[in-house]
Design a protein around this motif. Structure first.
Motif, mmCIF file in Angstrom:
data_model
loop_
_atom_site.group_PDB
_atom_site.id
_atom_site.type_symbol
_atom_site.label_atom_id
_atom_site.label_comp_id
_atom_site.label_asym_id
_atom_site.label_seq_id
_atom_site.Cartn_x
_atom_site.Cartn_y
_atom_site.Cartn_z
ATOM 1 N N ALA A 15 32.567 50.281 40.607
ATOM 2 C CA ALA A 15 32.210 49.970 40.551
ATOM 3 C C ALA A 15 31.421 48.050 41.792
ATOM 4 C CB ALA A 15 31.226 49.838 39.283
ATOM 5 N N LYS A 16 32.491 47.696 40.482
ATOM 6 C CA LYS A 16 32.518 46.098 41.466
ATOM 7 C C LYS A 16 32.540 45.992 42.986
ATOM 8 C CE LYS A 16 33.505 43.444 36.930
ATOM 9 N NZ LYS A 16 34.536 42.182 36.506
ATOM 10 N N MET A 17 33.939 47.283 43.022
ATOM 11 C CA MET A 17 34.193 47.155 44.641
ATOM 12 C C MET A 17 33.306 47.189 44.995
ATOM 13 S SD MET A 17 38.998 47.677 43.926
ATOM 14 C CE MET A 17 38.933 47.369 45.619
ATOM 15 N N GLU A 18 33.108 48.518 45.453
ATOM 16 C CA GLU A 18 32.256 49.439 45.371
ATOM 17 C C GLU A 18 30.334 47.957 45.765
ATOM 18 O OE1 GLU A 18 30.863 53.176 43.513
ATOM 19 O OE2 GLU A 18 32.661 54.436 45.060
ATOM 20 N N ALA A 19 30.388 47.886 45.737
ATOM 21 C CA ALA A 19 29.266 46.263 44.677
ATOM 22 C C ALA A 19 29.378 45.843 46.570
ATOM 23 C CB ALA A 19 28.906 46.031 43.438
ATOM 24 N N GLY A 20 30.272 45.301 46.534
ATOM 25 C CA GLY A 20 31.075 44.451 47.582
ATOM 26 C C GLY A 20 30.584 42.667 47.744
ATOM 27 N N ASP A 21 29.772 42.839 46.745
ATOM 28 C CA ASP A 21 30.290 41.236 45.228
ATOM 29 C C ASP A 21 31.513 40.816 45.476
ATOM 30 O OD1 ASP A 21 27.559 42.124 46.186
ATOM 31 O OD2 ASP A 21 27.148 42.220 44.316
ATOM 32 N N LEU A 22 32.776 41.058 45.793
ATOM 33 C CA LEU A 22 33.917 40.389 45.699
ATOM 34 C C LEU A 22 34.336 39.770 46.654
ATOM 35 C CD1 LEU A 22 35.879 43.130 43.322
ATOM 36 C CD2 LEU A 22 34.319 41.009 42.451
ATOM 37 N N SER A 23 35.048 38.604 46.585
ATOM 38 C CA SER A 23 35.992 37.873 47.282
ATOM 39 C C SER A 23 36.953 38.422 47.943
ATOM 40 C CB SER A 23 36.471 36.283 47.609
ATOM 41 O OG SER A 23 37.330 36.413 45.987
ATOM 42 N N LEU A 24 37.795 38.365 49.040
ATOM 43 C CA LEU A 24 38.712 39.066 49.540
ATOM 44 C C LEU A 24 39.713 38.914 48.172
ATOM 45 C CD1 LEU A 24 40.280 40.986 51.368
ATOM 46 C CD2 LEU A 24 41.145 38.942 52.632
ATOM 47 N N GLU A 25 40.176 37.466 48.038
ATOM 48 C CA GLU A 25 41.117 37.260 46.511
ATOM 49 C C GLU A 25 40.789 38.544 45.348
ATOM 50 O OE1 GLU A 25 42.852 34.602 44.417
ATOM 51 O OE2 GLU A 25 42.608 33.446 46.311
ATOM 52 N N ASP A 26 39.614 38.690 45.021
ATOM 53 C CA ASP A 26 39.279 38.752 43.783
ATOM 54 C C ASP A 26 39.242 40.704 44.342
ATOM 55 O OD1 ASP A 26 38.622 36.903 42.354
ATOM 56 O OD2 ASP A 26 36.996 36.882 42.916
ATOM 57 N N SER A 27 39.386 40.996 45.294
ATOM 58 C CA SER A 27 39.430 42.170 45.422
ATOM 59 C C SER A 27 40.329 42.917 46.091
ATOM 60 C CB SER A 27 38.333 42.429 47.293
ATOM 61 O OG SER A 27 37.137 42.884 47.436
ATOM 62 N N LEU A 28 41.446 42.137 46.226
ATOM 63 C CA LEU A 28 42.709 42.512 45.962
ATOM 64 C C LEU A 28 43.371 42.368 44.616
ATOM 65 C CD1 LEU A 28 44.413 40.605 49.374
ATOM 66 C CD2 LEU A 28 44.336 43.021 48.970
ATOM 67 N N LYS A 29 43.286 41.965 43.708
ATOM 68 C CA LYS A 29 43.433 41.455 42.795
ATOM 69 C C LYS A 29 42.774 43.018 41.867
ATOM 70 C CE LYS A 29 44.161 36.208 41.955
ATOM 71 N NZ LYS A 29 43.602 35.659 41.078
ATOM 72 N N SER A 30 41.862 43.248 42.087
ATOM 73 C CA SER A 30 40.860 44.762 41.419
ATOM 74 C C SER A 30 41.455 45.846 41.621
ATOM 75 C CB SER A 30 39.737 44.829 41.242
ATOM 76 O OG SER A 30 39.121 43.738 41.015
ATOM 77 N N PHE A 31 41.827 45.590 43.057
ATOM 78 C CA PHE A 31 42.857 47.040 43.788
ATOM 79 C C PHE A 31 43.851 47.169 42.888
ATOM 80 C CE2 PHE A 31 45.507 48.774 47.090
ATOM 81 C CZ PHE A 31 44.950 49.555 47.142
ATOM 82 N N GLU A 32 44.793 45.877 43.105
ATOM 83 C CA GLU A 32 46.236 46.059 42.061
ATOM 84 C C GLU A 32 45.950 46.964 40.767
ATOM 85 O OE1 GLU A 32 47.391 42.651 42.821
ATOM 86 O OE2 GLU A 32 48.540 42.335 44.391
ATOM 87 N N GLU A 33 44.695 46.340 40.140
ATOM 88 C CA GLU A 33 44.692 46.340 38.884
ATOM 89 C C GLU A 33 44.711 47.551 38.827
ATOM 90 O OE1 GLU A 33 41.991 45.166 35.333
ATOM 91 O OE2 GLU A 33 42.010 44.411 36.433
ATOM 92 N N GLY A 34 43.530 48.079 39.107
ATOM 93 C CA GLY A 34 43.045 49.261 40.135
ATOM 94 C C GLY A 34 44.590 50.711 39.959
ATOM 95 N N VAL A 35 44.982 50.549 40.953
ATOM 96 C CA VAL A 35 46.327 50.957 41.217
ATOM 97 C C VAL A 35 47.172 51.434 40.073
ATOM 98 C CG1 VAL A 35 48.190 51.241 43.028
ATOM 99 C CG2 VAL A 35 46.095 50.441 43.651
ATOM 100 N N LYS A 36 47.029 50.149 38.989
ATOM 101 C CA LYS A 36 47.862 50.362 37.762
ATOM 102 C C LYS A 36 47.657 51.603 36.808
ATOM 103 C CE LYS A 36 50.179 46.954 33.946
ATOM 104 N NZ LYS A 36 49.627 47.025 33.162
ATOM 105 N N LEU A 37 46.106 51.095 36.509
ATOM 106 C CA LEU A 37 45.528 51.820 35.957
ATOM 107 C C LEU A 37 45.895 53.533 36.466
ATOM 108 C CD1 LEU A 37 42.391 49.634 34.784
ATOM 109 C CD2 LEU A 37 44.186 50.140 33.189
#
Length: 73
Positions: A15-37
């Protein structure tokens, strides 16, 4: 963390990533966490599927009688 909490966290990340409000760095961190989960949830589902197969029944010689898990729609 149990499966339900992991899945809930994964939904939050999406949901956070789809909102598009994250910085590139935060998007990458979230993506990595999402892949792990996602991988952890997939592993837990695979383990649960194996348990279902093992719990179906036992034949006369004590061997497990298994069937592939079928999703009913």
């Amino acid at each position: 963390m149990d499966f339900e909490k992991k899945l809930s966290r994964l939904e939050e990340i999406v949901a956070k990533m789809e909102a598009g409000d994250l910085s590139l760095e935060d998007s990458l961190k979230s993506f990595e966490e999402g892949v792990k989960l996602s991988r952890e949830c997939n592993a837990q589902l695979s383990q649960a599927e194996q348990k279902v197969k093992l719990l179906l029944s036992v034949d006369g010689s004590g061997g497990a009688v298994t069937e592939d898990f079928q999703i009913k729609e």
